[in-house]
Motif scaffolding. Structure first.
Motif, mmCIF file in Angstrom:
data_model
loop_
_atom_site.group_PDB
_atom_site.id
_atom_site.type_symbol
_atom_site.label_atom_id
_atom_site.label_comp_id
_atom_site.label_asym_id
_atom_site.label_seq_id
_atom_site.Cartn_x
_atom_site.Cartn_y
_atom_site.Cartn_z
ATOM 1 N N ASP A 79 55.129 33.375 34.396
ATOM 2 C CA ASP A 79 53.695 33.474 34.624
ATOM 3 C C ASP A 79 53.301 34.857 35.144
ATOM 4 O O ASP A 79 54.136 35.648 35.588
ATOM 5 C CB ASP A 79 53.264 32.394 35.616
ATOM 6 C CG ASP A 79 51.800 32.031 35.489
ATOM 7 O OD1 ASP A 79 51.119 32.579 34.613
ATOM 8 O OD2 ASP A 79 51.344 31.178 36.271
ATOM 9 N N ALA A 80 51.993 35.139 35.099
ATOM 10 C CA ALA A 80 51.440 36.383 35.622
ATOM 11 C C ALA A 80 50.278 36.034 36.534
ATOM 12 O O ALA A 80 49.179 35.742 36.057
ATOM 13 C CB ALA A 80 50.974 37.279 34.479
ATOM 14 N N VAL A 81 50.530 36.005 37.840
ATOM 15 C CA VAL A 81 49.505 35.632 38.805
ATOM 16 C C VAL A 81 49.263 36.789 39.766
ATOM 17 O O VAL A 81 50.077 37.695 39.894
ATOM 18 C CB VAL A 81 49.902 34.358 39.584
ATOM 19 C CG1 VAL A 81 50.160 33.203 38.627
ATOM 20 C CG2 VAL A 81 51.132 34.593 40.461
ATOM 21 N N GLY A 82 48.132 36.732 40.453
ATOM 22 C CA GLY A 82 47.820 37.759 41.437
ATOM 23 C C GLY A 82 46.658 38.633 41.008
ATOM 24 O O GLY A 82 45.874 38.298 40.107
ATOM 25 N N LEU A 83 46.542 39.785 41.661
ATOM 26 C CA LEU A 83 45.438 40.714 41.423
ATOM 27 C C LEU A 83 45.698 41.503 40.141
ATOM 28 O O LEU A 83 46.715 42.176 40.015
ATOM 29 C CB LEU A 83 45.289 41.660 42.612
ATOM 30 C CG LEU A 83 44.061 42.556 42.639
ATOM 31 C CD1 LEU A 83 42.781 41.730 42.736
ATOM 32 C CD2 LEU A 83 44.147 43.549 43.807
ATOM 33 N N VAL A 84 44.779 41.390 39.190
ATOM 34 C CA VAL A 84 44.914 42.076 37.901
ATOM 35 C C VAL A 84 44.320 43.475 37.970
ATOM 36 O O VAL A 84 44.901 44.441 37.490
ATOM 37 C CB VAL A 84 44.227 41.261 36.783
ATOM 38 C CG1 VAL A 84 44.293 41.993 35.446
ATOM 39 C CG2 VAL A 84 44.861 39.884 36.675
ATOM 40 N N CYS A 85 43.151 43.587 38.562
ATOM 41 C CA CYS A 85 42.529 44.885 38.770
ATOM 42 C C CYS A 85 41.586 44.778 39.953
ATOM 43 O O CYS A 85 41.155 43.690 40.325
ATOM 44 C CB CYS A 85 41.796 45.372 37.514
ATOM 45 S SG CYS A 85 40.434 44.329 36.979
ATOM 46 N N GLY A 86 41.293 45.934 40.545
ATOM 47 C CA GLY A 86 40.424 45.936 41.716
ATOM 48 C C GLY A 86 41.142 46.463 42.943
ATOM 49 O O GLY A 86 42.375 46.460 43.016
#
Length: 268
Positions: free
Chosen positions: A24-31
């Motif tokens: 999976d890919a979780v967490g902050l994507v941008c910002g």
């Protein structure tokens, strides 16, 4: 004013990233975690409709269930569908945070929200982790048994309307009391639902052959209630919104997206 990291800390306490599946890919994507935040949009899908909604309401943060970039990428050019969203988010100073399978497995998580919407008292996970009450899906029960046809109608009333609607497979008069639920695509848990001995199983994206083979089994198996993926996970948005409100009460406005991002738009 709170900053984005304050909201993320609360979300990661509720939905620990360690619960996410390895793929999976979780967490902050941008910002920027240090940026101030006073308005958050919570949604299932980070797509054009919800990015537009965030722009319209002036949100500085989108909290989405599904990842924007689940597969590895080598670039995010603005002339691609997902790249264009990344550029819009950055230009608009809107952060994007995703809680996916960690929110599925958390206690409470996505399936607890679905069970609560339907009116079930949760008893245990459908596919539990080794410790605690975390894991995929939930098993719950109604206060009183009701015919399967009435139960399917109950599910339809509890969830937002979609073009495909809610489908039931089973004897309409069968009494339903114990129910398994799994937000999102859940036909890989058909065997687990059968082994649990529940009366019905509610999930999304049921495929023809697995569902048909399940119902054709010689053993007593749960009746099936089929949902669209988006509808099955939308109740989680209210749960996540409550997590944010509890952490930064009175300082951040949270908005649950009401825009249906289910891909099916026409029914013949």
């Amino acid at each position: 004013m709170p900053v984005i990291s304050d909201v993320l800390t609360a979300l990661e306490a509720a939905y620990p990233p360690a619960l996410a599946e390895s793929w999976d890919a979780v967490g902050l994507v941008c910002g920027d975690p240090a940026e101030p935040v006073d308005r958050v949009l919570v949604c299932v899908d980070p797509v054009e409709a919800t990015v537009t909604e965030a722009e319209e309401i002036g949100a500085q943060l989108i909290v989405a269930h599904h990842p924007l970039l689940l597969r590895g990428v080598h670039g995010v050019p603005a002339d691609t569908a997902k790249g264009s969203l990344v550029h819009r988010l950055i230009r608009g100073r809107i952060a994007l945070y995703c809680a996916h399978t960690n929110a599925d497995s958390a206690d409470p998580g996505v399936s607890d929200a679905l069970a609560d919407a339907i009116g079930l008292r949760v008893l245990r996970p459908l596919s539990p982790h080794p410790a605690g009450n975390t894991g995929i899906g939930r098993i719950g029960e109604l206060r009183e048994p009701e015919p399967f046809a009435e139960f399917v109608a109950r599910v339809g009333r509890a969830l937002p309307v979609t073009t495909p609607g809610v489908l039931g497979a089973g004897d309409p008069d069968r009494p339903i009391r114990t129910v398994a639920v799994s937000g999102g695509a859940g036909d890989s848990y058909l065997a687990a639902a059968a082994e649990a001995g529940v009366d019905a199983y509610v999930t999304a994206d049921l495929r023809h052959h697995p569902a048909g083979e399940h119902l054709a089994s010689l053993a007593a198996v749960p009746a099936l209630v089929g949902l669209t993926h988006w509808a099955s996970e939308w109740p989680w948005c209210g749960q996540a919104s409550a997590v944010i409100r509890a952490a930064v009460a009175g300082n951040v406005d949270t908005h649950v997206s009401t825009r249906c991002t289910d891909p099916w738009t026409i029914r013949a």
